[in-house]
Structures are given as structure tokens and as C-alpha cells.
Design an enzyme around this catalytic site. Sequence first.
Site, PDB file in Angstrom:
ATOM      1  N   HIS A  75      -7.892  -0.568  -4.808  1.00 58.86           N
ATOM      2  CA  HIS A  75      -8.553  -0.590  -3.503  1.00 58.86           C
ATOM      3  C   HIS A  75      -9.768  -1.531  -3.492  1.00 58.86           C
ATOM      4  O   HIS A  75     -10.071  -2.149  -2.474  1.00 58.86           O
ATOM      5  CB  HIS A  75      -8.935   0.832  -3.070  1.00 58.86           C
ATOM      6  CG  HIS A  75      -7.731   1.676  -2.705  1.00 58.86           C
ATOM      7  ND1 HIS A  75      -7.063   2.459  -3.619  1.00 58.86           N
ATOM      8  CD2 HIS A  75      -7.049   1.819  -1.540  1.00 58.86           C
ATOM      9  CE1 HIS A  75      -6.045   3.059  -3.021  1.00 58.86           C
ATOM     10  NE2 HIS A  75      -6.003   2.691  -1.760  1.00 58.86           N
TER      11      HIS A  75
ATOM     12  N   HIS B 183     -13.036   2.530   3.082  1.00 53.92           N
ATOM     13  CA  HIS B 183     -12.857   2.229   1.660  1.00 53.92           C
ATOM     14  C   HIS B 183     -14.044   1.462   1.079  1.00 53.92           C
ATOM     15  O   HIS B 183     -14.320   1.573  -0.117  1.00 53.92           O
ATOM     16  CB  HIS B 183     -11.520   1.527   1.400  1.00 53.92           C
ATOM     17  CG  HIS B 183     -10.447   2.522   1.059  1.00 53.92           C
ATOM     18  ND1 HIS B 183     -10.283   3.027  -0.213  1.00 53.92           N
ATOM     19  CD2 HIS B 183      -9.539   3.156   1.828  1.00 53.92           C
ATOM     20  CE1 HIS B 183      -9.307   3.930  -0.211  1.00 53.92           C
ATOM     21  NE2 HIS B 183      -8.835   4.024   1.025  1.00 53.92           N
TER      22      HIS B 183
ATOM     23  N   HIS C  55      -9.887  10.081   5.433  1.00 49.85           N
ATOM     24  CA  HIS C  55      -8.689   9.626   6.155  1.00 49.85           C
ATOM     25  C   HIS C  55      -8.339  10.622   7.267  1.00 49.85           C
ATOM     26  O   HIS C  55      -8.021  10.227   8.387  1.00 49.85           O
ATOM     27  CB  HIS C  55      -7.500   9.513   5.194  1.00 49.85           C
ATOM     28  CG  HIS C  55      -7.391   8.180   4.501  1.00 49.85           C
ATOM     29  ND1 HIS C  55      -6.645   7.141   4.986  1.00 49.85           N
ATOM     30  CD2 HIS C  55      -7.933   7.737   3.341  1.00 49.85           C
ATOM     31  CE1 HIS C  55      -6.728   6.098   4.154  1.00 49.85           C
ATOM     32  NE2 HIS C  55      -7.510   6.434   3.144  1.00 49.85           N
TER      33      HIS C  55
ATOM     34  N   HIS D 171       0.824  -1.206   0.000  1.00 48.67           N
ATOM     35  CA  HIS D 171       0.000   0.000   0.000  1.00 48.67           C
ATOM     36  C   HIS D 171       0.866   1.266   0.000  1.00 48.67           C
ATOM     37  O   HIS D 171       0.610   2.226  -0.717  1.00 48.67           O
ATOM     38  CB  HIS D 171      -0.946  -0.025   1.203  1.00 48.67           C
ATOM     39  CG  HIS D 171      -1.998   1.043   1.158  1.00 48.67           C
ATOM     40  ND1 HIS D 171      -2.150   1.974   2.136  1.00 48.67           N
ATOM     41  CD2 HIS D 171      -2.937   1.325   0.215  1.00 48.67           C
ATOM     42  CE1 HIS D 171      -3.162   2.781   1.817  1.00 48.67           C
ATOM     43  NE2 HIS D 171      -3.648   2.407   0.665  1.00 48.67           N
TER      44      HIS D 171
ATOM     45  N   HIS E   7       1.012   3.998  -3.318  1.00 50.73           N
ATOM     46  CA  HIS E   7       0.806   5.448  -3.240  1.00 50.73           C
ATOM     47  C   HIS E   7       2.077   6.220  -3.582  1.00 50.73           C
ATOM     48  O   HIS E   7       2.013   7.400  -3.920  1.00 50.73           O
ATOM     49  CB  HIS E   7       0.247   5.844  -1.873  1.00 50.73           C
ATOM     50  CG  HIS E   7      -1.217   5.526  -1.739  1.00 50.73           C
ATOM     51  ND1 HIS E   7      -2.198   6.327  -2.267  1.00 50.73           N
ATOM     52  CD2 HIS E   7      -1.865   4.474  -1.178  1.00 50.73           C
ATOM     53  CE1 HIS E   7      -3.386   5.797  -2.025  1.00 50.73           C
ATOM     54  NE2 HIS E   7      -3.215   4.665  -1.365  1.00 50.73           N
TER      55      HIS E   7
ATOM     56  N   GLU F 162     -10.849  10.828  -4.940  1.00 48.04           N
ATOM     57  CA  GLU F 162      -9.691  10.607  -4.058  1.00 48.04           C
ATOM     58  C   GLU F 162      -9.388  11.812  -3.160  1.00 48.04           C
ATOM     59  O   GLU F 162      -9.249  11.579  -1.949  1.00 48.04           O
ATOM     60  CB  GLU F 162      -8.456  10.238  -4.901  1.00 48.04           C
ATOM     61  CG  GLU F 162      -7.283   9.815  -4.027  1.00 48.04           C
ATOM     62  CD  GLU F 162      -6.051   9.475  -4.850  1.00 48.04           C
ATOM     63  OE1 GLU F 162      -6.051   9.665  -6.075  1.00 48.04           O
ATOM     64  OE2 GLU F 162      -5.077   9.030  -4.235  1.00 48.04           O
TER      65      GLU F 162
ATOM     66  N   HIS G 109     -12.321  11.271  -0.222  1.00 49.71           N
ATOM     67  CA  HIS G 109     -11.565  10.142   0.325  1.00 49.71           C
ATOM     68  C   HIS G 109     -10.425  10.606   1.238  1.00 49.71           C
ATOM     69  O   HIS G 109     -10.268  10.122   2.349  1.00 49.71           O
ATOM     70  CB  HIS G 109     -11.029   9.267  -0.814  1.00 49.71           C
ATOM     71  CG  HIS G 109      -9.827   8.476  -0.438  1.00 49.71           C
ATOM     72  ND1 HIS G 109      -8.533   8.923  -0.638  1.00 49.71           N
ATOM     73  CD2 HIS G 109      -9.701   7.279   0.187  1.00 49.71           C
ATOM     74  CE1 HIS G 109      -7.685   8.027  -0.182  1.00 49.71           C
ATOM     75  NE2 HIS G 109      -8.360   7.018   0.321  1.00 49.71           N
TER      76      HIS G 109
HETATM   77 CU1  CUO Z   1      -4.868   3.790  -0.349  1.00 56.24          CU
HETATM   78 CU2  CUO Z   1      -7.319   5.431   1.233  1.00 56.24          CU
HETATM   79  O1  CUO Z   1      -5.549   4.615   1.411  1.00 56.24           O
HETATM   80  O2  CUO Z   1      -6.177   5.267  -0.432  1.00 56.24           O
END
Ligand code: CUO
Length: 686
Positions: free
Chosen positions: A225, A392, A356, A196, A200, A337, A352
Site C-alpha cells: 500500500h 491509506h 473502510h 488490488h 487481497h 489492518e 484500517h
Molecule cells: Cu488494500 Cu485498504 O484496501 O487495504
Amino acid sequence: DRPTEPIFIGKGDDNVSFEVPAEYLTDRYKPLASDIQNRFSSGKTISVTKLSSIPDMSFPLQLGRDKAFSLFIPYHSKMAAKLIEIFMASKTFDELLSLAVYARDRVNPYMFIYALSVVVTHRPDTRNLELPSHVEMFPSLYMDATVFGRAREESAVVQTGSRTPIEIPHDYSANDLDFEHRISYFREDIGVNLHHWHWHLVYPFDGPVDIVNKDRRGELFYYMHEQILARYNMERLSNDMNRVVRLTNWRSPILEGYFPKLDNILANRVWPSRPVNATLSNINREIEQISFDIEDLERWRDRIFNAIHSGFIINTAGQQVRLTEADGINILGNLIEASILSLNQNLYGSLHNNGHNAISFIHDPDNRFLENYGVMGDSATAMRDPIFYRWHAYIDDIFQEFKATIPSYTIQNLSFDNVRVQSVEISATGIPRNELATFWQQSDVDLSRGLDFLPRGSVFARFTHLQHAPFNYKITVENNGNQRLGTVRIFIAPKYDERGLPFLFREQRKLMVELDKFSVTLTRGRNEITRRSIESSVTIPHEITYRNLDRNRPANNSDAAAAFNFCGCGWPQNMLIPKGTAEGFQCQLFVMISNGANDQVENAQADGQTCDNASSYCGIRNSRYPDARSMGYPFDRTPRDGVVTLQQFLTPNMVVQDVRIRFSNRTVAPLQNRIGSQQTSKNPPA
Ligand code: CUO
């Protein structure tokens, strides 16, 4: 002037040191220049060119070195973007090296490593640089904090060579009184979290446009995801748990708590926990320059749903941009996102990312307790927390809402004329046919590179992770046409739901876990295709996840060191198959061969740099996504009329086979020699 052979940076065994121009030292260290020079050096020295002028770094320097850095906070990600831009602008490798050395002792270390990693992954002249594994650089983000005290003790008392690995217990973050703890082995798996983090890194949502704007990045954000969720749900069903419940209500207490037990040695704090029944609130933290209300999240959500149901979004110029069958999902991925490619952040916000943030600051929304963000605030740690999946699942459901508005695949969209897949079979040595065997395995990871204490030399942490026996697929195909190219698509999904009833297609399709995808040439007549599980297009080998490679291997040999960084992105091989159950978890293995002529992408792998061993979730470096179909094809859409079950969905070029995943509760000792470790360490400096 660029390196032609792989070089390993930051190995931590001090074989390489940098000769730094005295002018580069910070004010604190300038008076000590002569003392510092060569103090940490024993082997090869790389001299660093002094640049005549240093670009303006004042913006990234606004974040203190001892402060927590989070990419989800726009103020921080803008700083990182600036630093990336500065590094990318260096004209030569030498200049980049010089700038990096200059920045290293000034910039926030976590931001520095992030920015430099993005740059190393994206510059053509750093392709042969091997990034150390993130877990080796920042082990405290990936394992129980108590390991480090024990490692310090071991290294202080015991000589290298006689040291024993520090074992990380299975139950360090909770026990079985917490229902969710049953699958902590998945959430806290080091390889899963590394994947992960690396994803990113390859797909940043902020930074120079040519780095962010990769082929179909918005769609891949959705698909990668979505696959995490499918895998998580299969893991939950393996453990007698219901599928994850979407976090739909942002005003009610959140049932799941999480106490990470991680040290945040970068910010000199422990990672904040979230007790059960915590409630989200408006965020207003001056120090991170971030403020938004829960109402903002709700407004963005409503506008996004509005756009999906209207079939278009409104861009910043006030024009309608249609959400088409071909591009709609990509537009929405970037919008939800949100990345800098969002077509209108004013209107649709950053749902998104701010989700977080709202979750990661739930314990201190206005910074009155001077607390840092929780694990949801960092892509290296977010997947540890059960709330990650609930959040998610909510985000994925929005994408599914869009997918329900575009046409279903017709029989023609799915067929491959004259090709009939007759059967698929799974086999592994010593295991019954069409069974997959899972168990626990231990592996070691070297902590010494990420720990700042003396004496040096390797200290290993030994962790226990899920593993499966490697297996083969054997697929039999009848081709009654001419020789043609086909794409083999392999998925697995659970057969029964929580109540023990067979899944209907509309639900089962969302649980379809991609296992592999590859091209084949079908000759006329009968074809037998054999494929090994370790060749999977979603996974990377254990050695690459953990960089557990032989550092003394000849340069440019078979492990494709030249394309190493992109290879770091990929689902860990050990997690390819969900845990299953002792009785044998009943699943359906699905194989389809689609028409290769329709799947091919022009200019995929254009630069000859193939590192496609995890292309399904990660794409290919400097290249277009290698499959022309929608990601998740053929399961990304609601089924055509009349299809209720998977069996009814099948066309002749598809086949389904019942398989079982049988888990045995035994633990296998580490298989590998600890190659690549610092077996011989030099004496500590006096
Ligand atoms: Cu990979 Cu929310 O963590 O995008």
C-alpha cells in the site's frame, strides 16, 4: 485424481458443463430436474460425484444471494472464512468440485467466487486450474454501467464476428470541473483495481490460519500500500497536483466526492455515491451486525501511537511484545489492518478495516435508507475513489511513525565492499537516451463471461489506459572483489516538489517507486548488466492481468500456466511508469547493488513453483518473501545524521541518473489480436 493439465473454468462458452446429482438441485429447481439437465451443455460434460454427506453450510448461507457482500464487514468475512474452511477440508479434488457445485446455487455468488478463488489459489491439487480474470467474471465492478446496455443490444442484434467493441469513454465518472478527475485514469484503471483485488485474495485477513499466516504478510500489507501511494503521488505531481493529504480529521466534512457510475448487478442496486462535504458518523447497521463509533477509531489510533512511542504492544495475555527493528513492522501491519494475526484486537481494534467501513457507509450509517456500502467497501472497487488514498496515506503515516523509531541505516548497512556502480542508462528504440515515453493505448476485454444474456458469444469492451514504450536499463558496475552475488534494486522518484524545489531526502524517500529488483552474479572487473522493463519484479504482463491468453495453446507451455493464480497478483505492466508531462517530467532513477549474501532467504521458492514475476509486491506462492531486507530497503527509514539530499545518501554501490518522462497525448489502437476470445460461438439454445 487431480488435473495434470491446466483447465479453464467458467469460460462461459458452454464447452464444459457439469452433470449435477439431482439431489444437489435447490428446492426451486428439483421439479425441473429433467428439463434443466443438459440444457446448457453442448460440449464436454464433467460428472459430479454425489457426496454422502454435505458439511454444514448454514452460517455462510445466512447471507442472501441478492445481498451485497463485503470482506471489510466482519460478519461477512467470517462467513467467507467458514466457506473457505469447508472447501479446504475436502480430501480430494473430486470432493471439492462436488462441494463447489453444491454451494454454487445456494451461497451468495460474490462470496462463493471469493471463497472458491482463495481455495483454488491455495490448494496444491488446484494449482493447474486457471482462475478467470475477475473483470471477466464481474465486469460491472470495473467499468461504466452504460457499457452493459449497449453490449446487450449489440449481442442481440449483431452476429458474433461482426460485433464492434463497446467503447468506454474517458470521462465517464466525472469531468474536469472536479479537480481530482485529472487522475481518474489511474484510480479507475482496470489493471490497477485487478491488482488490488488479487492482492487481497492472496493475502486475506481472515480465514484458516495457515492461509492467512504468510511470511511477513503484515509488512507486505504496509509495503504494497505504501507503494500504491508513492505511485499515486508521482501521478499527481505529473498532473500538477499536490501530494495526497492524509485524512486526519474524522469529524470534518470530506471535500472529495465520488460518483462511481457502476452497476452493482450482484445486489441489484447501483453503487452509492458520496457527495462533496459528507461527514463520517458512528456506524450502527444491524443487518451487517456492525457497530462502532468514530470515538472507537480515535481510541484505537491513540493506543497504536502509544504502542509505537513506547516500543511495545500489549498482547491478549497482558504481556509486552517489543516492536523490534526486525519484526515490529510486521506486527504493526497485522495489528493496524487488522488481520486475525493481530496480537490484540480487543485493545487495538481494527483501525484500517473499519475506516473502510465508516467511509463506505457514510451515506447511510444506520441503514435507514436500506443502502449498500460504497466503493470503499470492496477491494475490487476501493481504489477508484480519491478517499482511498487519503485514508491509506493516514494509515501509511502510522507505519512511518514506527519507522522513525528504529535505527537509520549506517553506511555499512548500505555498502557493498569493492563494488562500484558507475552508471545507469535508459534506452528505448526511437526515444532519446534517459527518456521514458508514455501515451494512451486501447485494449479490449471480453464481457461475455460475466453477462447473463443471450445470444452468447464474445462482446468486447474497449477501454483506454496509460501505456509506455518498453525500455532497457544498462547498468555498468566495477567489481574489485571476487565473483559475488548482488541484488540490483531500481527505484524512480520525482526530482522536484509542488513548488518546483528539489526534494529533500526525508520526503523524496517516501516517493521512491520500486521499478525492479533482481539478482546478478558479478564477475571480477567490469560488468555490464542489461535488463528489460518487461522483466520487472513488480509487474505482471498485460496478458496475465486480463487473461488474454490463447486458450488453445498447448498445456504447460511457456506462459507458466501452472503457477497462474499467484501470477495474477502484480502491478499491471502498463502502469509501471507514471504519466509524466508533455515537457518531460523530471525524475531521478536510482540503482543500488546490495550484497547478495546478506539478501538471500533460505527456502525461498522451496516447492519449485516459481511464479516470481511480481514478487516485490506479492511475494512468492508457498514460499518465504524472497528478500531478507526490510521491504522498501534502502528507503524505508529516515536517513543517517547529516544526510539531507539523495546525493548525500549515496554509497559507492549506488548511482542516480536524471531521467524524464515525456507524455504524448495520442492514442494507440489495440495491439493484440483478441486471442482467447469466443470467436466461434455455438447457436443459442432454443
Ligand atoms: Cu488494500 Cu485498504 O484496501 O487495504
